[in-house]
Design a protein around this motif. Sequence first.
Motif, PDB file in Angstrom:
ATOM      1  N   THR B  61      -4.066  -8.952 -14.324  1.00 49.42           N
ATOM      2  CA  THR B  61      -2.758  -9.210 -14.688  1.00 49.42           C
ATOM      3  C   THR B  61      -1.483  -8.987 -13.433  1.00 49.42           C
ATOM      4  O   THR B  61      -1.933  -8.032 -12.998  1.00 49.42           O
ATOM      5  CB  THR B  61      -2.092  -8.753 -16.016  1.00 49.42           C
ATOM      6  OG1 THR B  61      -1.819  -7.554 -15.956  1.00 49.42           O
ATOM      7  CG2 THR B  61      -2.765  -9.334 -17.244  1.00 49.42           C
ATOM      8  N   SER B  62      -0.690  -9.905 -13.393  1.00 46.35           N
ATOM      9  CA  SER B  62       0.196  -9.505 -12.174  1.00 46.35           C
ATOM     10  C   SER B  62       1.500  -8.473 -12.610  1.00 46.35           C
ATOM     11  O   SER B  62       1.676  -8.471 -13.937  1.00 46.35           O
ATOM     12  CB  SER B  62       0.856 -10.683 -11.500  1.00 46.35           C
ATOM     13  OG  SER B  62       1.621 -11.447 -12.575  1.00 46.35           O
ATOM     14  N   LEU B  99      -9.108  -1.392 -10.850  1.00 48.15           N
ATOM     15  CA  LEU B  99      -8.055  -2.465 -10.961  1.00 48.15           C
ATOM     16  C   LEU B  99      -7.607  -2.794 -12.185  1.00 48.15           C
ATOM     17  O   LEU B  99      -8.618  -3.173 -13.089  1.00 48.15           O
ATOM     18  CB  LEU B  99      -8.684  -3.669  -9.990  1.00 48.15           C
ATOM     19  CG  LEU B  99      -8.937  -3.287  -8.699  1.00 48.15           C
ATOM     20  CD1 LEU B  99      -9.581  -4.858  -7.958  1.00 48.15           C
ATOM     21  CD2 LEU B  99      -7.699  -2.986  -7.767  1.00 48.15           C
ATOM     22  N   ARG B 100      -6.449  -2.770 -12.470  1.00 44.43           N
ATOM     23  CA  ARG B 100      -5.935  -3.101 -13.801  1.00 44.43           C
ATOM     24  C   ARG B 100      -5.001  -4.322 -13.699  1.00 44.43           C
ATOM     25  O   ARG B 100      -4.620  -5.056 -14.485  1.00 44.43           O
ATOM     26  CB  ARG B 100      -5.247  -1.928 -14.573  1.00 44.43           C
ATOM     27  CG  ARG B 100      -6.086  -0.794 -14.984  1.00 44.43           C
ATOM     28  CD  ARG B 100      -5.365   0.250 -15.492  1.00 44.43           C
ATOM     29  NE  ARG B 100      -4.806   1.241 -14.529  1.00 44.43           N
ATOM     30  CZ  ARG B 100      -5.347   2.084 -13.707  1.00 44.43           C
ATOM     31  NH1 ARG B 100      -6.465   2.401 -13.771  1.00 44.43           N
ATOM     32  NH2 ARG B 100      -4.438   2.691 -12.871  1.00 44.43           N
ATOM     33  N   GLN B 101      -4.051  -4.417 -12.546  1.00 44.67           N
ATOM     34  CA  GLN B 101      -3.209  -5.276 -12.318  1.00 44.67           C
ATOM     35  C   GLN B 101      -3.262  -5.846 -10.736  1.00 44.67           C
ATOM     36  O   GLN B 101      -3.705  -5.014 -10.070  1.00 44.67           O
ATOM     37  CB  GLN B 101      -2.062  -4.820 -12.858  1.00 44.67           C
ATOM     38  CG  GLN B 101      -1.479  -4.287 -14.195  1.00 44.67           C
ATOM     39  CD  GLN B 101      -0.373  -3.667 -14.449  1.00 44.67           C
ATOM     40  OE1 GLN B 101       0.395  -3.413 -13.506  1.00 44.67           O
ATOM     41  NE2 GLN B 101      -0.160  -3.584 -15.757  1.00 44.67           N
ATOM     42  N   TYR B 102      -2.552  -6.987 -10.750  1.00 45.19           N
ATOM     43  CA  TYR B 102      -2.383  -7.470  -9.354  1.00 45.19           C
ATOM     44  C   TYR B 102      -0.896  -6.981  -8.852  1.00 45.19           C
ATOM     45  O   TYR B 102      -0.035  -7.630  -9.246  1.00 45.19           O
ATOM     46  CB  TYR B 102      -2.482  -8.955  -9.203  1.00 45.19           C
ATOM     47  CG  TYR B 102      -2.006  -9.553  -7.826  1.00 45.19           C
ATOM     48  CD1 TYR B 102      -1.019 -10.313  -7.798  1.00 45.19           C
ATOM     49  CD2 TYR B 102      -2.595  -8.995  -6.691  1.00 45.19           C
ATOM     50  CE1 TYR B 102      -0.633 -10.810  -6.519  1.00 45.19           C
ATOM     51  CE2 TYR B 102      -1.974  -9.441  -5.371  1.00 45.19           C
ATOM     52  CZ  TYR B 102      -1.324 -10.215  -5.302  1.00 45.19           C
ATOM     53  OH  TYR B 102      -0.657 -10.627  -4.188  1.00 45.19           O
ATOM     54  N   ALA B 103      -0.968  -5.917  -8.304  1.00 46.70           N
ATOM     55  CA  ALA B 103       0.375  -5.457  -7.784  1.00 46.70           C
ATOM     56  C   ALA B 103       0.291  -4.414  -6.473  1.00 46.70           C
ATOM     57  O   ALA B 103      -0.750  -3.550  -6.552  1.00 46.70           O
ATOM     58  CB  ALA B 103       1.133  -4.611  -8.923  1.00 46.70           C
ATOM     59  N   ASP B 104       1.046  -4.348  -5.641  1.00 45.85           N
ATOM     60  CA  ASP B 104       0.978  -3.496  -4.621  1.00 45.85           C
ATOM     61  C   ASP B 104      -0.145  -3.431  -3.939  1.00 45.85           C
ATOM     62  O   ASP B 104      -0.815  -2.568  -3.666  1.00 45.85           O
ATOM     63  CB  ASP B 104       1.569  -2.123  -5.193  1.00 45.85           C
ATOM     64  CG  ASP B 104       1.715  -1.128  -3.777  1.00 45.85           C
ATOM     65  OD1 ASP B 104       1.671   0.137  -4.133  1.00 45.85           O
ATOM     66  OD2 ASP B 104       2.029  -1.664  -2.940  1.00 45.85           O
ATOM     67  N   PRO B 105      -0.713  -4.630  -3.323  1.00 47.17           N
ATOM     68  CA  PRO B 105      -1.915  -4.587  -2.570  1.00 47.17           C
ATOM     69  C   PRO B 105      -1.618  -3.875  -0.973  1.00 47.17           C
ATOM     70  O   PRO B 105      -2.685  -3.492  -0.773  1.00 47.17           O
ATOM     71  CB  PRO B 105      -2.089  -6.210  -2.064  1.00 47.17           C
ATOM     72  CG  PRO B 105      -0.724  -6.674  -2.422  1.00 47.17           C
ATOM     73  CD  PRO B 105      -0.068  -6.213  -3.407  1.00 47.17           C
TER      74      PRO B 105
END
Lengths: 170, 254
Positions: B61-62, B99-105
């Motif tokens: 999730t983002s 990885l739990r979320q799509y954030a701060d790649p």
Amino acid sequence: MGTQGLDFAEFYYRSRDNCFRAVLVSVGDQDAAQELVAEAFARACASWRTVSKHPAPAAWVVRTALNINVSRWRRRRREVLVAEPGAIADPAAAGGTADSVFDPRIKAALMRLPARQRQVIALRLLLDLDTRRTADALGITPNTVMAHMAQALAALRHDLMPERQQESPS
Amino acid sequence: MNDEELGVAVKESIRGAHMNIPLEQIVHRSRALRSRRRIPALAVGFAAAATATTTAALVLTSAPGSVPVQHVTAGHTRTVVTAAWTVDEDADGTVTIYLRQYADPAGLQRTLRADGINAIVHPIPSVVDAIQPPVAPLQPSKPALRLRRPACFYATTNNAPMSVQHAVVTVSLNSDLPAAFIIHPDAMPHGSALFLTFLGGMPASLKNDNTGVMALPPVVLNNDTLPACLANTKGMPQTTPKASTLKPPPTKGT
């Protein structure tokens, strides 16, 4: 098909509380139960390809946790004299911080049951396993499971009934 | 009190008891057990990255913006924890990415590089291909299939051999959420890079929390250059999840 192919993470989040409660009823101590169940889940994760195909992976986890408890007791017994892994001499002293999450009256009644009866109660009631799966998990016959269940329920009913009902004829 | 009532009473009496140990701790312990048993690492199907991505893709999730970072140093290990991901460097030299979320790649890339992994973390949009199946004589034509794939086939351009992939990356959890990969930096050839990408533009669905973002398993590249086909792709905005009006994609049997 059962739980074949079920992802471990989903299994963990879905089953951890029930497995923990089953082991807590069996061993009576919250900290010990957390540690035993965590180790059992770790072993399940390490062997997930096999465990995921088990007809009841939650039962596998609980059985593994109980086996770990027995193994540790046997190791300790070689060094010092300790009570049996299923025996709890003073139910009121057992559990430590578990009292706040476990009804003390029912907990005390459960802790007065023999270890095997507690295990049958834990698997039948808290994991919702049927008689056959409970028998498989504990390595006993289904008839023995039913006998333990009947005896445990009778003892609990007697312990939990109000005193005036116990004195009155039924 | 009959048996059923007694059973309910027992269940209710212990309802407040919960297992509080995080999943990461369980997985960490399982790795130690597996190392002890010397079980070979399992590899994921990397070729799936170039096809309809539902087979190997892992769903995230983002989340908006950056999140607080915690650094924990214990002996010879280091753990960086954010709300979106955790990077755990173990004493045996392996690094586990949760990885739990799509954030701060960008933060994830910095953290991996700080742990000695030459990492490239880059999102990639997806495109839809209409594939017309062949028409046999005397048979009616079939409707075109629509497959969603990464915008470029980066997996076929600059990949290290499969033996390297297997040595470097272990998929600890093959799941939608959370995803976990164990990286063996010592097995990465000199000059190679670990490429970790998030696939955007997927149909929003219940599986990806209606964000349309999925993660693909890491791939080891022969060098640390971003695949050329990705050079012109834009990054994905990190948006808050929104409700989807699309139907969830059909699940693919395994």
